[in-house]
Design an enzyme around this catalytic site. Structure first.
Site, PDB file in Angstrom:
ATOM      1  N   LYS A  85       0.859  -1.190   0.000  1.00  0.00           N
ATOM      2  CA  LYS A  85       0.000   0.000   0.000  1.00  0.00           C
ATOM      3  C   LYS A  85       0.896   1.241   0.000  1.00  0.00           C
ATOM      4  O   LYS A  85       1.766   1.396   0.877  1.00  0.00           O
ATOM      5  CB  LYS A  85      -0.866  -0.045   1.263  1.00  0.00           C
ATOM      6  CG  LYS A  85      -2.106   0.784   1.187  1.00  0.00           C
ATOM      7  CD  LYS A  85      -2.970   0.451   2.397  1.00  0.00           C
ATOM      8  CE  LYS A  85      -4.154   1.342   2.502  1.00  0.00           C
ATOM      9  NZ  LYS A  85      -4.790   1.217   3.811  1.00  0.00           N
TER      10      LYS A  85
HETATM   11  C1  E4P Z   1      -8.060   1.883   3.971  1.00  0.00           C
HETATM   12  O1  E4P Z   1      -7.350   1.363   3.166  1.00  0.00           O
HETATM   13  C2  E4P Z   1      -7.811   3.212   4.549  1.00  0.00           C
HETATM   14  O2  E4P Z   1      -6.580   3.277   5.163  1.00  0.00           O
HETATM   15  C3  E4P Z   1      -8.913   3.527   5.517  1.00  0.00           C
HETATM   16  O3  E4P Z   1     -10.158   3.171   4.943  1.00  0.00           O
HETATM   17  C4  E4P Z   1      -8.916   4.947   6.024  1.00  0.00           C
HETATM   18  O4  E4P Z   1     -10.087   5.187   6.756  1.00  0.00           O
HETATM   19  P1  E4P Z   1     -10.283   6.423   7.757  1.00  0.00           P
HETATM   20  O5  E4P Z   1     -10.574   7.619   6.949  1.00  0.00           O
HETATM   21  O6  E4P Z   1     -11.443   5.996   8.606  1.00  0.00           O
HETATM   22  O7  E4P Z   1      -9.001   6.543   8.540  1.00  0.00           O
END
Ligand code: E4P
Length: 226
Positions: A85
């Site tokens: 990622k």
């Molecule tokens: C997923 O890959 C993301 O890191 C995550 O959905 C971020 O979510 P948040 O905005 O609740 O931190």
């Protein structure tokens, strides 16, 4: 639309995996730190991998492409199916392009516009993560970006998988599916909420009560004939 769990919490992951509704897990440094700031990341990621076995996104924290690539190499020694990622910054795109050349799956994260998603696709991203909830938080329509990305992808025949991230509530899951996201990655609470309906609970309670009534009648009949 596939569902992933957005969590680094082993209990949540174990529970949702046992329901058979998710095909992957996404993590990020904040989710890992929330569980335990001293967490051994490698150990926790391998525990999650054992519980789910499907997609698992592991985020790099370097801000330069070389550092990201070094981190990716390290993560891939933990388990070779890892999805790396990578943040949607120019150095991140450079790293994505290199990893795509090596057939390593990448998930470009922190995408807030369709033009960012397009660049990530062109760099070779396997997944483009559009952060719906964080856009809503600042007064924009996050789902509009998913709709735009879907339109562009369909018009142009683009291939990165569209991942709706930063999901806040069950309506986000429903809207992501209607907008044509390939995957929604959901925190535990909204995912569990999306399974519930008061009429289901009421219906189950009525079936159980009626079945018990029937059993009681049969028991009474048996008692009176003995
Ligand atoms: C997923 O890959 C993301 O890191 C995550 O959905 C971020 O979510 P948040 O905005 O609740 O931190």
């Amino acid at each position: 639309m596939e569902l992933y769990l957005d969590s680094a919490n082993l209990e949540e992951i174990r529970h949702v995996a046992s329901l058979g509704i998710i095909s992957g897990v996404t993590t990020n440094p904040s989710l890992l730190a929330k569980e335990d700031p001293k967490v051994d990341v490698r150990k926790r990621i391998l525990e999650i991998h054992q519980l789910v076995g499907g997609h698992l996104s592991v985020e790099v924290i370097s801000l330069d492409a070389d550092g990201m690539l070094r981190e990716a190499d390290e993560i891939l020694t933990w388990f070779p199916e890892a999805t790396i990622k990578i943040p949607m910054i120019p150095e991140g795109l450079k790293a994505v392009a290199k990893l795509a050349d090596q057939d390593v799956e990448t998930n470009v994260t922190l995408i807030f516009s369709a033009t960012q998603a397009l660049a990530a696709n062109n760099a070779g991203a396997t997944y483009v993560s559009v952060f719906v909830g964080r856009l809503d938080d600042i007064g924009y329509d996050g789902m509009e970006v998913i709709r735009d990305v879907r339109d562009i992808w369909d018009t142009q025949g683009l291939s990165s998988l569209i991942l709706a991230a930063s999901i806040r509530h069950p309506m986000h899951i429903l809207e992501s599916a209607k907008a044509g996201a390939d995957i929604a990655t959901c925190p535990y609470k909204p995912l569990l909420q999306s399974l519930q309906h008061p009429l289901t609970d009421k219906g189950v309670a009525a079936f159980v009560a009626d079945h018990k009534k029937m059993q009681d009648e049969i028991a009474k009949l048996k008692a009176s004939t003995n």
